[in-house]
Design a protein around this motif. Structure first.
Motif, PDB file in Angstrom:
ATOM      1  N   HIS A   1     -18.866  28.680  91.663  1.00  0.00           N
ATOM      2  CA  HIS A   1     -19.723  28.204  90.570  1.00  0.00           C
ATOM      3  C   HIS A   1     -19.679  29.178  89.401  1.00  0.00           C
ATOM      4  CE1 HIS A   1     -23.574  28.370  88.351  1.00  0.00           C
ATOM      5  NE2 HIS A   1     -23.508  27.037  88.396  1.00  0.00           N
ATOM      6  N   ASP A   2     -19.810  30.469  89.697  1.00  0.00           N
ATOM      7  CA  ASP A   2     -19.791  31.487  88.642  1.00  0.00           C
ATOM      8  C   ASP A   2     -18.430  31.547  87.961  1.00  0.00           C
ATOM      9  OD1 ASP A   2     -22.387  32.050  89.337  1.00  0.00           O
ATOM     10  OD2 ASP A   2     -21.892  33.830  90.536  1.00  0.00           O
ATOM     11  N   ALA A   3     -17.362  31.347  88.735  1.00  0.00           N
ATOM     12  CA  ALA A   3     -16.016  31.372  88.151  1.00  0.00           C
ATOM     13  C   ALA A   3     -15.841  30.227  87.162  1.00  0.00           C
ATOM     14  CB  ALA A   3     -14.965  31.293  89.261  1.00  0.00           C
ATOM     15  N   CYS A   4     -16.277  29.030  87.546  1.00  0.00           N
ATOM     16  CA  CYS A   4     -16.167  27.874  86.652  1.00  0.00           C
ATOM     17  C   CYS A   4     -17.054  28.056  85.425  1.00  0.00           C
ATOM     18  CB  CYS A   4     -16.537  26.600  87.397  1.00  0.00           C
ATOM     19  SG  CYS A   4     -15.372  26.139  88.708  1.00  0.00           S
ATOM     20  N   LYS A   5     -18.215  28.668  85.606  1.00  0.00           N
ATOM     21  CA  LYS A   5     -19.121  28.925  84.494  1.00  0.00           C
ATOM     22  C   LYS A   5     -18.495  29.904  83.507  1.00  0.00           C
ATOM     23  CE  LYS A   5     -23.909  30.285  83.484  1.00  0.00           C
ATOM     24  NZ  LYS A   5     -25.199  30.740  84.095  1.00  0.00           N
ATOM     25  N   ALA A   6     -17.806  30.917  84.025  1.00  0.00           N
ATOM     26  CA  ALA A   6     -17.139  31.892  83.148  1.00  0.00           C
ATOM     27  C   ALA A   6     -16.037  31.227  82.332  1.00  0.00           C
ATOM     28  CB  ALA A   6     -16.567  33.036  83.988  1.00  0.00           C
ATOM     29  N   LEU A   7     -15.335  30.281  82.943  1.00  0.00           N
ATOM     30  CA  LEU A   7     -14.236  29.626  82.242  1.00  0.00           C
ATOM     31  C   LEU A   7     -14.729  28.691  81.143  1.00  0.00           C
ATOM     32  CD1 LEU A   7     -11.963  29.069  85.322  1.00  0.00           C
ATOM     33  CD2 LEU A   7     -11.456  30.514  83.351  1.00  0.00           C
ATOM     34  N   ILE A   8     -15.903  28.081  81.343  1.00  0.00           N
ATOM     35  CA  ILE A   8     -16.424  27.257  80.248  1.00  0.00           C
ATOM     36  C   ILE A   8     -16.937  28.154  79.127  1.00  0.00           C
ATOM     37  CG2 ILE A   8     -18.834  27.001  81.021  1.00  0.00           C
ATOM     38  CD1 ILE A   8     -18.625  24.054  80.214  1.00  0.00           C
ATOM     39  N   ARG A   9     -17.373  29.377  79.458  1.00  0.00           N
ATOM     40  CA  ARG A   9     -17.737  30.339  78.417  1.00  0.00           C
ATOM     41  C   ARG A   9     -16.508  30.721  77.599  1.00  0.00           C
ATOM     42  NH1 ARG A   9     -21.932  34.090  79.278  1.00  0.00           N
ATOM     43  NH2 ARG A   9     -20.957  35.226  77.534  1.00  0.00           N
ATOM     44  N   LEU A  10     -15.409  30.971  78.289  1.00  0.00           N
ATOM     45  CA  LEU A  10     -14.157  31.269  77.595  1.00  0.00           C
ATOM     46  C   LEU A  10     -13.721  30.075  76.759  1.00  0.00           C
ATOM     47  CD1 LEU A  10     -11.640  33.039  77.101  1.00  0.00           C
ATOM     48  CD2 LEU A  10     -10.658  32.038  79.189  1.00  0.00           C
ATOM     49  N   ASN A  11     -13.888  28.880  77.282  1.00  0.00           N
ATOM     50  CA  ASN A  11     -13.523  27.660  76.564  1.00  0.00           C
ATOM     51  C   ASN A  11     -14.296  27.549  75.253  1.00  0.00           C
ATOM     52  OD1 ASN A  11     -11.938  25.031  77.023  1.00  0.00           O
ATOM     53  ND2 ASN A  11     -13.956  24.268  76.430  1.00  0.00           N
ATOM     54  N   ASP A  12     -15.595  27.817  75.301  1.00  0.00           N
ATOM     55  CA  ASP A  12     -16.418  27.752  74.094  1.00  0.00           C
ATOM     56  C   ASP A  12     -15.982  28.804  73.073  1.00  0.00           C
ATOM     57  OD1 ASP A  12     -17.857  25.729  75.268  1.00  0.00           O
ATOM     58  OD2 ASP A  12     -19.486  27.023  75.965  1.00  0.00           O
ATOM     59  N   TYR A  13     -15.670  29.999  73.567  1.00  0.00           N
ATOM     60  CA  TYR A  13     -15.232  31.077  72.670  1.00  0.00           C
ATOM     61  C   TYR A  13     -13.918  30.710  71.974  1.00  0.00           C
ATOM     62  CZ  TYR A  13     -13.332  35.577  71.166  1.00  0.00           C
ATOM     63  OH  TYR A  13     -12.775  36.587  70.424  1.00  0.00           O
ATOM     64  N   LEU A  14     -12.944  30.217  72.738  1.00  0.00           N
ATOM     65  CA  LEU A  14     -11.648  29.870  72.156  1.00  0.00           C
ATOM     66  C   LEU A  14     -11.768  28.692  71.195  1.00  0.00           C
ATOM     67  CD1 LEU A  14      -9.359  30.277  75.295  1.00  0.00           C
ATOM     68  CD2 LEU A  14      -9.580  31.830  73.350  1.00  0.00           C
ATOM     69  N   HIS A  15     -12.689  27.781  71.473  1.00  0.00           N
ATOM     70  CA  HIS A  15     -12.941  26.667  70.553  1.00  0.00           C
ATOM     71  C   HIS A  15     -13.401  27.195  69.197  1.00  0.00           C
ATOM     72  CE1 HIS A  15     -14.771  23.185  68.665  1.00  0.00           C
ATOM     73  NE2 HIS A  15     -15.969  23.756  68.750  1.00  0.00           N
ATOM     74  N   ILE A  16     -14.349  28.130  69.204  1.00  0.00           N
ATOM     75  CA  ILE A  16     -14.853  28.696  67.945  1.00  0.00           C
ATOM     76  C   ILE A  16     -13.747  29.438  67.211  1.00  0.00           C
ATOM     77  CG2 ILE A  16     -16.457  30.402  66.989  1.00  0.00           C
ATOM     78  CD1 ILE A  16     -18.380  29.686  69.267  1.00  0.00           C
ATOM     79  N   GLU A  17     -12.957  30.218  67.946  1.00  0.00           N
ATOM     80  CA  GLU A  17     -11.869  30.972  67.317  1.00  0.00           C
ATOM     81  C   GLU A  17     -10.815  30.036  66.722  1.00  0.00           C
ATOM     82  OE1 GLU A  17     -11.556  34.408  66.905  1.00  0.00           O
ATOM     83  OE2 GLU A  17     -13.678  34.194  67.423  1.00  0.00           O
ATOM     84  N   ALA A  18     -10.542  28.936  67.410  1.00  0.00           N
ATOM     85  CA  ALA A  18      -9.552  27.989  66.897  1.00  0.00           C
ATOM     86  C   ALA A  18     -10.037  27.313  65.626  1.00  0.00           C
ATOM     87  CB  ALA A  18      -9.230  26.943  67.968  1.00  0.00           C
ATOM     88  N   VAL A  19     -11.316  26.953  65.578  1.00  0.00           N
ATOM     89  CA  VAL A  19     -11.878  26.344  64.368  1.00  0.00           C
ATOM     90  C   VAL A  19     -11.787  27.314  63.201  1.00  0.00           C
ATOM     91  CG1 VAL A  19     -13.990  25.506  63.282  1.00  0.00           C
ATOM     92  CG2 VAL A  19     -13.410  24.758  65.589  1.00  0.00           C
ATOM     93  N   LYS A  20     -12.171  28.577  63.422  1.00  0.00           N
ATOM     94  CA  LYS A  20     -12.082  29.589  62.358  1.00  0.00           C
ATOM     95  C   LYS A  20     -10.652  29.746  61.870  1.00  0.00           C
ATOM     96  CE  LYS A  20     -15.943  32.483  63.991  1.00  0.00           C
ATOM     97  NZ  LYS A  20     -16.269  33.820  64.563  1.00  0.00           N
ATOM     98  N   THR A  21      -9.719  29.768  62.808  1.00  0.00           N
ATOM     99  CA  THR A  21      -8.311  29.960  62.447  1.00  0.00           C
ATOM    100  C   THR A  21      -7.786  28.786  61.631  1.00  0.00           C
ATOM    101  OG1 THR A  21      -7.949  31.251  64.465  1.00  0.00           O
ATOM    102  CG2 THR A  21      -6.011  30.366  63.362  1.00  0.00           C
ATOM    103  N   LEU A  22      -8.106  27.576  62.040  1.00  0.00           N
ATOM    104  CA  LEU A  22      -7.651  26.400  61.292  1.00  0.00           C
ATOM    105  C   LEU A  22      -8.253  26.360  59.895  1.00  0.00           C
ATOM    106  CD1 LEU A  22      -7.691  23.583  63.998  1.00  0.00           C
ATOM    107  CD2 LEU A  22      -5.693  24.503  62.806  1.00  0.00           C
TER     108      LEU A  22
END
Length: 461
Positions: free
Chosen positions: A143-164
């Motif tokens: 559960h914690d592993a999957c939770k960490a990956l959705i945290r990473l997913n949210d972070y990369l989403h924000i970084e991708a929006v900024k980059t675009l």
């Protein structure tokens, strides 16, 4: 006659591939003298380093220092947890009519009910924690592993929006500057070139692209996790064109993605004192101890290939890439590229993963095209087919409402889709998903029930 024509076509294809590989080899003779092109350690395999700006400008690389340390710790711990629970599996895929086990082990994690298909194999997401869904994990650690990956997913989403957003601003400025210079040269020429520049930038500079569009292109709905320990591999294929060394993943295009979406890749190699970078004073090409991502323009013999070293916590973004036609003497290849539509932008470049010496994890976040790959979709298809089924009120016997050819054909197609694209795909992979959660068992049981009813409908025809 047909057999001879087929043989000639096969010989022509082999000859073209041989010529292509030979001309790539000629480029390889020059490339070994090229060293790092910038402070990030980018290695350009070829003789024209300046082509980086025009051919690879949509690859955005970020060093680990730019990522919050807390996020690093959570994500890297999740990788190790999933490996300890034996959650990584080799996939059975089909390439050119033959079945192979992938050298890389994988697990798909993402939105509940989503799937991702590549090389004729459908993977089913281990759902990450999502509001409104009752997901029971096999252990708190998973559960914690999957939770960490959705945290990473949210972070990369924000970084991708900024980059675009940054890319669009920069490219808009370049177009305006180019237009001003052209006007100073000639008013008539400026009108022509201004039109061509606007057309050339249509795939990367999006003047009408609002925040909602950027969000859709970066709203990653799943991540495909990869793991491989090169020391456990008996054989790894050699990179054939640029002499880049061992490949963990061969040259390929990403499949099943939403048009013009970005891909974000977080890399974690288990570097330690036992396996470090090569100490050779004059190293030709890339360091074989370090993992790299390789890139090249598909079917382009002029543009050098590229290899970027990947260390713990580095990540990179692959943005939508504007079509640039390669210079070919073969009219057939020119015609092939000229006929590509917006759906084919991802097909202009290829990438591979070059193995180092240490074990490595990666998390590849994608906006998967789920138009035909969600439970919501396939349940909707089943309900559509079952509309043609009726039950006798007295005998409770099942029969078809309509025997029209179009209706019967639609039922057969949906029946086949449920069986071959879902049930068989799920069960031939065994009970791998039960190592993480039993979430998929109930919906698959429901699909089997639908399939049985459609089996009766098909037999009644």
């Amino acid at each position: 006659m047909k057999r001879r024509a087929g043989e000639r076509e096969k010989e022509l294809k082999t000859w073209k591939e041989s010529c292509f590989a030979f001309r790539m080899f000629i480029t390889l003779i020059v490339i070994h003298s090229v060293s790092d092109v910038n402070a990030a350690g980018l290695q350009c395999f070829g003789k024209v380093i300046s082509k980086w700006k025009t051919k690879y400008s949509k690859l955005i690389f970020r060093k680990s220092e730019t990522v919050p340390e807390e996020l690093h710790e959570m994500v890297q711990k999740s990788f190790l947890t999933l490996r300890e629970h034996d959650c990584f599996f080799q996939d059975l895929v089909r390439i050119k009519g033959k079945d192979f086990l992938t050298p890389v082990s994988r697990i798909l994690i993402g939105n509940p009910g989503c799937t991702y298909k590549y090389l004729n194999t459908r993977l089913f997401t281990v759902p990450w924690p999502t509001e409104g869904y009752d997901i029971k994990y096999c252990s708190p650690q998973i559960h914690d592993a999957c939770k960490a990956l959705i945290r990473l997913n949210d972070y990369l989403h924000i970084e991708a929006v900024k980059t675009l957003q940054g890319q669009n601003l920069c490219e808009t400025k370049e177009v305006k500057d180019t237009t001003v210079i052209d006007r100073e040269q000639s008013f008539a020429t400026s009108l022509t070139e201004q039109g061509s520049v606007s057309k050339d930038q249509s795939g990367v500079c999006v003047p009408g692209d609002d925040s909602m569009s950027l969000k859709n292109r970066t709203s990653y709905n799943l991540t495909l996790l990869n793991y491989m320990d090169p020391q456990q591999m008996l054989y790894l294929k050699q990179e054939p064109y640029f002499g880049m060394g061992n490949m963990a993943v061969s040259w390929h295009h990403d499949e099943n993605l939403v048009e013009r979406s970005t891909v974000a890749v977080y890399s974690y190699s288990c570097e330690d004192s036992a396996v470090g970078e090569s100490n050779e004073q004059e190293l030709k090409g890339r360091d074989p101890a370090v993992w790299h991502v390789g890139l090249k323009v598909a079917w382009d013999i002029e543009t050098p290939g590229l290899a970027i070293p990947l260390h713990q916590g580095d990540f990179y973004l692959m943005l939508d890439i504007k079509m640039r036609y390669p210079c070919h003497s073969c009219p057939e290849l020119v015609a092939r590229f000229s006929n590509l539509s917006l759906d084919d932008l991802n097909m202009t470049h290829q990438h591979c993963v070059l193995a180092g010496l240490s074990p490595r994890f990666s998390s590849t976040h994608r906006v998967a095209d789920c138009s035909r790959g969600t439970l919501e979709y396939i349940f909707g298809q089943c309900e559509l087919a079952l509309q043609n089924l009726q039950t006798d009120s007295d005998s409770m016997a099942l029969s078809l409402k309509s025997l029209e050819a179009a209706v019967v054909k639609q039922v057969e197609e949906i029946h086949n889709e449920v069986e071959f694209e879902w049930l068989r795909q799920f069960w031939f992979q065994g009970k791998r998903y039960l190592k993480c959660t039993d979430w998929w068992l109930k919906p698959m049981a429901k699909l089997e029930e639908f399939w049985r009813k459609m089996e009766i409908m098909v037999d009644s025809c």
